[in-house]
Design a protein around this motif. Structure first.
Motif, PDB file in Angstrom:
ATOM      1  N   ASP A 169      38.884  52.332  31.868  1.00 25.92           N
ATOM      2  CA  ASP A 169      39.526  51.024  32.066  1.00 25.92           C
ATOM      3  C   ASP A 169      38.725  50.161  33.031  1.00 25.92           C
ATOM      4  O   ASP A 169      39.258  49.644  34.012  1.00 25.92           O
ATOM      5  N   TRP A 170      37.429  50.007  32.750  1.00 20.10           N
ATOM      6  CA  TRP A 170      36.614  49.138  33.595  1.00 20.10           C
ATOM      7  C   TRP A 170      36.893  47.678  33.250  1.00 20.10           C
ATOM      8  O   TRP A 170      36.937  47.313  32.071  1.00 20.10           O
ATOM      9  N   PRO A 171      37.087  46.813  34.249  1.00 17.64           N
ATOM     10  CA  PRO A 171      37.393  45.401  33.958  1.00 17.64           C
ATOM     11  C   PRO A 171      36.197  44.688  33.342  1.00 17.64           C
ATOM     12  O   PRO A 171      35.046  45.078  33.551  1.00 17.64           O
ATOM     13  N   ASP A 172      36.495  43.646  32.577  1.00 13.60           N
ATOM     14  CA  ASP A 172      35.450  42.840  31.943  1.00 13.60           C
ATOM     15  C   ASP A 172      35.035  41.736  32.911  1.00 13.60           C
ATOM     16  O   ASP A 172      35.827  40.864  33.257  1.00 13.60           O
ATOM     17  N   LEU A 173      33.773  41.769  33.369  1.00 16.80           N
ATOM     18  CA  LEU A 173      33.261  40.768  34.302  1.00 16.80           C
ATOM     19  C   LEU A 173      32.234  39.852  33.644  1.00 16.80           C
ATOM     20  O   LEU A 173      31.409  39.238  34.321  1.00 16.80           O
ATOM     21  N   SER A 174      32.297  39.744  32.325  1.00 16.22           N
ATOM     22  CA  SER A 174      31.393  38.832  31.627  1.00 16.22           C
ATOM     23  C   SER A 174      31.759  37.388  31.944  1.00 16.22           C
ATOM     24  O   SER A 174      32.850  37.094  32.459  1.00 16.22           O
ATOM     25  N   ASP A 175      30.858  36.446  31.622  1.00  8.99           N
ATOM     26  CA  ASP A 175      31.141  35.023  31.858  1.00  8.99           C
ATOM     27  C   ASP A 175      32.426  34.594  31.163  1.00  8.99           C
ATOM     28  O   ASP A 175      33.275  33.917  31.747  1.00  8.99           O
ATOM     29  N   ALA A 176      32.557  34.974  29.883  1.00 12.05           N
ATOM     30  CA  ALA A 176      33.725  34.541  29.117  1.00 12.05           C
ATOM     31  C   ALA A 176      35.017  35.061  29.732  1.00 12.05           C
ATOM     32  O   ALA A 176      36.013  34.335  29.854  1.00 12.05           O
ATOM     33  N   ALA A 177      35.018  36.342  30.127  1.00 10.62           N
ATOM     34  CA  ALA A 177      36.235  36.924  30.693  1.00 10.62           C
ATOM     35  C   ALA A 177      36.562  36.306  32.050  1.00 10.62           C
ATOM     36  O   ALA A 177      37.730  36.048  32.357  1.00 10.62           O
ATOM     37  N   LEU A 178      35.550  36.065  32.860  1.00  9.35           N
ATOM     38  CA  LEU A 178      35.804  35.452  34.170  1.00  9.35           C
ATOM     39  C   LEU A 178      36.333  34.031  34.013  1.00  9.35           C
ATOM     40  O   LEU A 178      37.207  33.595  34.767  1.00  9.35           O
ATOM     41  N   LEU A 179      35.812  33.293  33.031  1.00  8.29           N
ATOM     42  CA  LEU A 179      36.331  31.947  32.792  1.00  8.29           C
ATOM     43  C   LEU A 179      37.775  31.984  32.320  1.00  8.29           C
ATOM     44  O   LEU A 179      38.594  31.143  32.694  1.00  8.29           O
ATOM     45  N   ASP A 180      38.111  32.962  31.495  1.00  8.60           N
ATOM     46  CA  ASP A 180      39.480  33.059  30.986  1.00  8.60           C
ATOM     47  C   ASP A 180      40.477  33.399  32.088  1.00  8.60           C
ATOM     48  O   ASP A 180      41.655  33.029  31.988  1.00  8.60           O
ATOM     49  N   THR A 181      40.031  34.104  33.119  1.00 10.17           N
ATOM     50  CA  THR A 181      40.964  34.607  34.146  1.00 10.17           C
ATOM     51  C   THR A 181      40.698  33.999  35.516  1.00 10.17           C
ATOM     52  O   THR A 181      40.999  34.611  36.535  1.00 10.17           O
ATOM     53  N   LEU A 182      40.146  32.789  35.536  1.00  8.25           N
ATOM     54  CA  LEU A 182      39.756  32.165  36.808  1.00  8.25           C
ATOM     55  C   LEU A 182      40.900  32.130  37.822  1.00  8.25           C
ATOM     56  O   LEU A 182      40.703  32.461  39.006  1.00  8.25           O
ATOM     57  N   GLU A 183      42.069  31.694  37.362  1.00  9.20           N
ATOM     58  CA  GLU A 183      43.183  31.519  38.303  1.00  9.20           C
ATOM     59  C   GLU A 183      43.503  32.817  39.026  1.00  9.20           C
ATOM     60  O   GLU A 183      43.850  32.807  40.215  1.00  9.20           O
ATOM     61  N   LEU A 209      31.851  35.168  46.510  1.00  9.59           N
ATOM     62  CA  LEU A 209      32.579  35.686  45.363  1.00  9.59           C
ATOM     63  C   LEU A 209      32.647  37.210  45.321  1.00  9.59           C
ATOM     64  O   LEU A 209      33.436  37.770  44.554  1.00  9.59           O
ATOM     65  N   LEU A 210      31.836  37.889  46.157  1.00  8.19           N
ATOM     66  CA  LEU A 210      31.796  39.353  46.094  1.00  8.19           C
ATOM     67  C   LEU A 210      33.160  39.983  46.374  1.00  8.19           C
ATOM     68  O   LEU A 210      33.604  40.851  45.607  1.00  8.19           O
ATOM     69  N   PRO A 211      33.878  39.559  47.433  1.00 10.10           N
ATOM     70  CA  PRO A 211      35.205  40.174  47.658  1.00 10.10           C
ATOM     71  C   PRO A 211      36.167  39.943  46.494  1.00 10.10           C
ATOM     72  O   PRO A 211      36.968  40.824  46.166  1.00 10.10           O
ATOM     73  N   ALA A 212      36.098  38.768  45.868  1.00  7.20           N
ATOM     74  CA  ALA A 212      36.999  38.481  44.756  1.00  7.20           C
ATOM     75  C   ALA A 212      36.711  39.397  43.567  1.00  7.20           C
ATOM     76  O   ALA A 212      37.631  39.862  42.879  1.00  7.20           O
ATOM     77  N   LEU A 213      35.422  39.677  43.322  1.00 14.77           N
ATOM     78  CA  LEU A 213      35.065  40.569  42.221  1.00 14.77           C
ATOM     79  C   LEU A 213      35.423  42.016  42.552  1.00 14.77           C
ATOM     80  O   LEU A 213      35.915  42.757  41.687  1.00 14.77           O
ATOM     81  N   GLU A 214      35.191  42.406  43.800  1.00 14.96           N
ATOM     82  CA  GLU A 214      35.533  43.777  44.194  1.00 14.96           C
ATOM     83  C   GLU A 214      37.027  44.035  44.085  1.00 14.96           C
ATOM     84  O   GLU A 214      37.456  45.154  43.775  1.00 14.96           O
ATOM     85  N   LEU A 239      38.879  43.191  41.804  1.00 15.24           N
ATOM     86  CA  LEU A 239      39.242  43.469  40.416  1.00 15.24           C
ATOM     87  C   LEU A 239      39.114  44.947  40.062  1.00 15.24           C
ATOM     88  O   LEU A 239      39.472  45.345  38.943  1.00 15.24           O
ATOM     89  N   LEU A 240      38.577  45.753  41.007  1.00 14.13           N
ATOM     90  CA  LEU A 240      38.389  47.184  40.759  1.00 14.13           C
ATOM     91  C   LEU A 240      39.476  47.968  41.482  1.00 14.13           C
ATOM     92  O   LEU A 240      39.391  48.208  42.694  1.00 14.13           O
ATOM     93  N   PRO A 241      40.525  48.380  40.809  1.00 11.08           N
ATOM     94  CA  PRO A 241      41.575  49.176  41.466  1.00 11.08           C
ATOM     95  C   PRO A 241      41.078  50.598  41.779  1.00 11.08           C
ATOM     96  O   PRO A 241      40.161  51.103  41.122  1.00 11.08           O
ATOM     97  N   TRP A 242      41.678  51.206  42.769  1.00  8.27           N
ATOM     98  CA  TRP A 242      41.325  52.595  43.107  1.00  8.27           C
ATOM     99  C   TRP A 242      41.627  53.502  41.922  1.00  8.27           C
ATOM    100  O   TRP A 242      42.623  53.291  41.224  1.00  8.27           O
ATOM    101  N   PRO A 243      40.764  54.486  41.563  1.00  6.28           N
ATOM    102  CA  PRO A 243      39.568  54.957  42.292  1.00  6.28           C
ATOM    103  C   PRO A 243      38.275  54.402  41.723  1.00  6.28           C
ATOM    104  O   PRO A 243      37.218  55.020  41.854  1.00  6.28           O
ATOM    105  N   LEU A 244      38.314  53.251  41.046  1.00 10.70           N
ATOM    106  CA  LEU A 244      37.106  52.730  40.408  1.00 10.70           C
ATOM    107  C   LEU A 244      35.969  52.436  41.389  1.00 10.70           C
ATOM    108  O   LEU A 244      34.796  52.669  41.054  1.00 10.70           O
ATOM    109  N   PRO A 245      36.246  51.901  42.602  1.00 12.58           N
ATOM    110  CA  PRO A 245      35.113  51.652  43.508  1.00 12.58           C
ATOM    111  C   PRO A 245      34.298  52.913  43.806  1.00 12.58           C
ATOM    112  O   PRO A 245      33.066  52.869  43.841  1.00 12.58           O
ATOM    113  N   GLN A 246      34.993  54.046  44.009  1.00 12.18           N
ATOM    114  CA  GLN A 246      34.261  55.299  44.285  1.00 12.18           C
ATOM    115  C   GLN A 246      33.476  55.744  43.065  1.00 12.18           C
ATOM    116  O   GLN A 246      32.313  56.161  43.174  1.00 12.18           O
TER     117      GLN A 246
END
Length: 836
Positions: free
Chosen positions: A673-687, A708-713, A715-722
Motif C-alpha cells: 500500500d505505497w502511496p502514489d506520489l506522481s504528479d497526477a496523483a499529487l495534483l488530484d490530492t493537493l488539498e 514540501l518534504l514534511p508534507a510528503l513524509e 503521506l507515509l503511515p507507519w511502518p512505511l517510513p522504516q
C-alpha cells in the motif's frame, strides 16, 4: 377518400397496417413522399372499430405542413377544414364539435398531454415525418410511451416516416409496415465542379436554364429568406410566376405557392427546407437544389444559439429530388459535383442531441420527470445540455433547486414560446410594461425588420413597429413588421393589455431583456489603448462587442438579446452583439449580491481575497476580505496550482528523491500500500497533503519557498517510513567507506549508483536494493568523474570490459593505480601515495 379505395400506393399496405394496429400499441410505417401516408391513410383509419367514438391527433413538425395536410385530408372527404378534419397551430385553430382528426404542431400535443395525460377521447396519435427527429416529436413519443405504460393500454401510436433508420422498429419494439410507393423516375443531374460564389446566384442561373429546357413548374431550395429574395430579384423578368415559400409567410401567400396558378402561368417556387416533406406542390416537374440548409446550433458552453448554414445531408437531398417525381417524370439539378455527393453528411443528428433543451427540461419538470433519464428515449438528452438548461431555468425562477417546476414555471408553460420570452412577458406584465413586453417579445421571435447597418439598438425596432401601427411612417421591412404586429397582438391578448404607440423607453426595454436573458447583462470593459469602445463583459462570463461605430458603444451597461457566439476575430474570441438595449446601472444594482471571493490572479501571481458585489461575472464593487478562512485559501491555491502546473511548487532534492523512492517501491511491490506520489496523483490530492503546510502563503514566491518534504513524509503511515529506509536507502556504502547517494527513478527501473571505478576494486557483487532483489545500475566514473562504463554486472566487468577501459585510463591518468588484478587491489579514493 379513404386510402384503401384510393389509387395511392399506400392502399396496398392498408390490410397489413390494420392488422398491426389491432395487435400492437405502437406501429411504424415507412412510405416515400407521395405514397399518401399523410393525406389518405389517416382517413382510412378513422373507420376502424377500435376508434369508434374516439378521435385522432396527427403531429406535423411545421405549421405550413399542418395547414396543408389538413386541407388535403378535408378535400378527400369533400368537406371544409374544421369539420371532420381540423388543425391547431400556435395562435390558430380550425376545429369544431364534429372534428375527429386534428393535425397539430408547435407543441400543441405536449400542451394537451400536460393538461390531460390520459388523452381522454383520443384513440390514436400519429407522429408524421418522424425521420426529421424534431425535439417535439422525440418528446411526444417519450411521453406517449409512458402514457401507454401507465394510463392507457388501449392508446395506439403510429410513427410515420418517409426515410427510416433501419434500427428504429427494433429500438421501439414495434412492427414495421412498408409501402414501396410509385414515384415517377427523376433524372438527377450534377454540376461538373462545385460552384463558387453566392448560392442564390447559382440557383437563379439554373432556374433560367430549366425554364428554357424543361417542362413543368420548378421548385428551388435555398437556405433562407435572404437568399430567396436574392434569387427572386434575379428572376423578375423570367416570364414565370416566382413565389417564395417559407414558414413566416402568411397563410394566403403559402397557399398561393402550394396551389396551381389560377391563370395557368408556369410557377417557380423558391423554398427553404420546409418544402422537403409533407407539402405537395402541384405541377412541379423540376427541382433545383442549392445544396445548403440553415439550422439552429446551440453551444452549451456559452448557452447561445446561432443559425448555421451548412451542406445539405444526403437524405435531405434525396427528399428534395423526389419532389420532382410526384405526378410525372422529372429532373433534379444538384448544384454540386457528383464527386462531392458521397462526402455529404448522411443525415442530421436528432435535434435532441444538439438543441437548446430549456423548453424540453421545463416540460419534463411539469410532467413530473425532473430527471430526463426516467423516460424511454430513442436518444437521451445529453446530460451537459440538460445541466445548462436547468441553470437557465433556475435563473428564470422556473425550477427550484431540486429541479422541480415552480409556480412561475407553470405560468411560463401557458405561453407558447421559449421560457425566456415567456418570462419576459409575465415579468413585463407584472411591472406594468405589458404592451412594451408584447412588442419586444414579438420582435425577438421574428427577423430583424431594419436593414443591415441599422445598429443594434432594439429601441429603434420598437419605434419602427409603433410608428407603423400608428400610421406615422413605414421604415423597415413592411412584411416583417406585419408579422411582428400580428404576433404582438396575440401576446397582448394573452396579457390582457391594449397597444401602446408612445415612444419606447430604452431603459425599460433593457429591464425587459434582463428578464429573458439574465446571463447577458453586460458591463463595458475599460477603454483600450487607442480609444476603442463597444467591448463588454456578459454576466455569463463571455466577452462580446458591438460593431464599430454602433450608437450603443458608449453605454456603460447593456442588456443583450441577440448575439453570435462566433468570434469576431481569433485574437479576442469575442461574440458579436446584434440586438441590445441600454441598461440602467440601477437595474444591475438591484440584481447584485455580496459574495466572498478568493481566487488566484495568474497575471500578478497573487491570491485575491475580497468581498464582491456582483451579478454573475460582473463585479460592481469590492472590499478587502480581512479574515480569510483556511479552507478558502487552500481551495484557491490548489486551483491555481492545477491551472498553472505543479512547477509552481519547488521540490527540494530530498523531496524529489523521496518521491522517486516511493514510486519505485510501488512498481517493485504492487501488492503493498505505497502511496502514489506522481504528479497526477499529487495534483488530484493537493488539498489533503499540501493544505497543512501552506500557512499564510498568498503569492507565487510564497509557494516556491514552501518546504514540501514534511508534507510528503506525512503521506507515509507507519511502518512505511522504516520499510522505505530498508528497501530503498538513500545512500550505499562502497568499499572505500564512502556513502554514495543513489538516484532513484519513478518508473521502477534500477536506481543509479554513480561511483569512481577505483573505489570498487576488490568488490565482486553488484550492490543491490529492495532487499537484495534489485541490483543497482553502476555508472563507473573516471578519476575526473566522467562515466566510462554502465553496468549491472560488476563481476563480468572485472573479467572483461575492465581491461579495455584500463588501457585508456592509464594513459589519461598515469598517477592513479590501474592494477592488472582488480580483484585483489585495495580500493582507492585518489592517486598513489609517495614511495609506493
Amino acid at each position: 377518400m379513404p386510402a384503401a379505395s384510393s389509387p395511392l400506393p399506400i392502399a396496398e399496405v392498408i390490410p397489413a397496417l390494420r392488422a398491426a394496429l389491432a395487435a400492437h400499441p405502437l406501429v411504424v410505417v415507412q412510405a416515400p413522399p407521395g405514397a399518401g401516408k399523410s393525406t389518405a391513410l389517416p382517413l382510412d383509419l378513422l373507420q376502424e372499430d377500435w376508434l369508434a367514438g374516439q378521435s385522432v391527433i396527427m403531429l406535423q413538425p411545421r405549421r405550413v405542413a399542418a395547414r396543408a395536410v389538413a386541407s388535403r385530408l378535408a378535400e378527400g372527404l369533400g368537406e371544409a377544414v374544421g369539420e371532420t378534419v381540423g388543425y391547431r397551430v400556435r395562435f390558430e385553430s380550425r376545429v369544431s364539435a364534429q372534428t375527429r382528426l386534428e393535425v397539430v404542431t408547435e407543441g400543441i400535443l405536449t400542451r394537451r398531454l400536460q393538461r390531460d395525460p390520459e388523452l381522454a377521447g383520443v384513440g390514436l396519435v400519429i407522429l408524421d415525418e418522424f425521420h426529421e427527429r424534431s425535439l417535439n416529436a422525440d418528446l411526444a413519443l417519450a411521453l406517449l410511451r409512458e402514457v401507454q405504460g401507465a394510463l392507457r393500454e388501449d392508446l395506439r401510436v403510429l410513427v410515420m416516416s418517409a426515410t427510416l433508420d433501419p434500427d428504429l422498429p427494433v429500438r421501439l419494439g414495434a412492427p414495421l409496415v412498408e409501402s414501396a410507393g410509385r414515384a415517377y423516375p427523376v433524372e438527377v443531374r450534377y454540376l461538373p465542379t462545385d460552384p463558387v460564389g453566392r448560392v442564390e446566384d447559382a440557383v437563379a442561373r439554373k432556374v433560367r436554364q430549366a425554364l428554357a429546357e424543361d417542362e413543368g413548374d420548378i421548385l428551388a431550395f435555398l437556405p433562407g429568406v435572404r437568399e430567396i429574395r436574392g434569387a427572386a430579384a434575379q428572376l423578375t423578368d423570367s416570364g414565370a410566376l416566382v413565389l417564395p415559400l417559407y414558414g413566416d409567410l402568411s397563410v394566403k401567400e403559402q397557399r398561393r405557392a402550394l396551389l396551381p396558378d389560377p391563370a395557368g402561368r408556369r410557377k417557380v417556387v423558391l423554398a427553404t427546407s420546409i418544402a422537403e416533406t409533407s407539402l405537395t406542390i402541384d405541377g412541379v416537374r423540376v427541382v433545383v437544389d442549392g445544396g445548403q440548409s440553415r439550422t439552429q446550433a446551440f453551444d452549451p458552453a456559452t448557452g447561445l444559439t446561432r443559425m448555421v448554414t451548412g451542406r445539405v445531408t444526403r437524405d435531405s437531398a434525396t427528399q428534395r429530388a423526389g419532389r420532382a417525381g410526384r405526378t410525372a417524370p422529372g429532373v433534379a439539378y444538384r448544384l454540386w459535383s457528383e464527386r462531392t455527393q458521397p462526402l455529404l453528411p448522411p443525415a442530421r443528428p436528432p435535434e435532441v442531441l444538439e438543441a437548446d433543451l430549456a423548453p424540453l427540461v421545463l416540460e419534463l419538470a411539469a410532467w413530473g420527470a425532473p430527471d430526463p433519464t426516467a423516460l424511454a428515449w430513442l436518444d437521451a438528452p445529453p446530460a451537459p445540455r440538460v445541466d445548462t438548461a436547468r441553470l437557465l431555468l433556475r435563473g428564470l425562477n422556473a425550477l427550484d433547486d431540486t429541479g422541480r417546476v415552480t409556480p412561475e414555471g407553470q405560468r411560463l408553460l401557458e405561453f407558447p414560446t421559449h421560457p425566456r420570452l415567456a418570462h419576459l412577458l409575465t415579468g413585463g406584465a407584472q411591472a406594468g410594461l405589458g404592451p412594451l413586453a408584447a412588442d419586444l417579445a414579438a420582435l425577438l421571435e421574428e427577423r430583424d425588420p431594419l436593414p443591415p447597418g441599422s445598429g443594434a439598438d432594439l429601441t429603434e425596432r420598437v419605434a419602427a413597429l409603433r410608428d407603423g401601427r400608428a400610421g406615422r411612417g413605414d421604415r423597415g421591412d413592411a412584411a416583417v413588421l406585419e408579422r411582428v404586429e400580428r404576433l404582438s397582438r396575440q401576446w397582448r391578448g394573452l396579457l390582457g393589455v391594449r397597444p401602446d404607440n408612445a415612444e419606447p423607453d430604452a431603459y425599460a426595454l433593457g429591464e425587459l431583456i434582463a428578464l429573458a436573458y439574465p446571463e447577458r447583462l453586460a458591463l463595458a470593459r475599460e477603454v483600450l489603448p487607442g480609444g476603442a469602445r463597444g467591448r463588454f463583459l456578459l454576466a455569463g462570463g463571455q466577452g462580446v462587442a458591438l460593431p464599430e461605430g454602433d450608437a450603443l458603444a458608449g453605454a456603460p451597461a447593456l442588456a443583450v438579446a441577440h448575439l453570435d457566439a462566433r468570434a469576431l476575430n481569433p485574437q479576442n474570441a469575442e461574440g458579436r452583439i446584434y440586438l441590445a438595449a441600454p441598461l440602467a446601472l440601477s437595474t444591475l444594482d438591484a440584481r447584485a449580491g455580496w459574495a466572498e471571493a478568493v481566487r488566484w490572479d495568474a497575471r500578478t501571481g497573487t491570491l485575491l481575497a475580497q468581498r464582491e458585489r456582483r451579478v454573475g461575472a460582473l463585479i460592481l464593487e469590492t472590499r478587502p476580505l480581512k479574515d480569510l478562512p483556511a479552507e478558502l485559501r487552500v481551495a484557491a491555491l490548489a486551483g491555481a496550482i492545477r491551472a498553472e502546473g505543479l512547477h509552481l511548487l519547488t521540490f527540494s532534492r530530498e523531496a524529489e528523491a523521496l518521491r522517486a523512492r516511493v514510486q519505485s517501491l510501488r512498481h517493485w511491490h504492487p501488492e503493498a500500500d505505497w502511496p502514489d506520489l506522481s504528479d497526477a496523483a499529487l495534483l488530484d490530492t493537493l488539498e489533503g497533503w499540501l493544505g497543512p503546510v501552506l500557512g499564510t502563503a498568498r503569492t507565487r514566491d510564497d509557494l516556491g519557498r514552501l518546504n514540501l518534504l514534511p508534507a510528503l513524509e506525512a503521506l507515509l503511515p507507519w511502518p512505511l517510513p522504516q520499510q522505505l529506509g530498508d528497501l530503498a536507502p538513500t545512500h550505499l556504502t562502497v568499499p572505500t567507506g564512502n556513502r554514495i547517494r543513489l538516484e532513484y527513478r519513478a518508473d521502477g527501473s534500477p536506481p543509479i549508483l554513480a561511483v569512481k571505478l577505483q573505489e570498487l576494486f576488490g568488490l565482486e557483487q553488484t550492490p543491490a536494493v529492495n532487499g537484495g532483489r534489485t541490483p543497482v545500475l553502476l555508472h563507473l566514473l573516471s578519476p575526473a568523474g566522467r562515466p566510462v562504463q554502465v553496468t549491472q554486472d560488476l563481476r563480468s566487468f572485472w573479467n572483461s570490459s575492465y581491461f579495455e577501459v584500463r588501457k585508456d585510463l592509464r594513459g589519461r591518468y598515469p598517477k592513479h593505480p590501474w592494477p592488472d588484478d582488480p580483484w585483489t587491489h585495495a580500493p582507492m579514493k585518489g592517486t598513489k601515495r609517495r614511495g609506493v
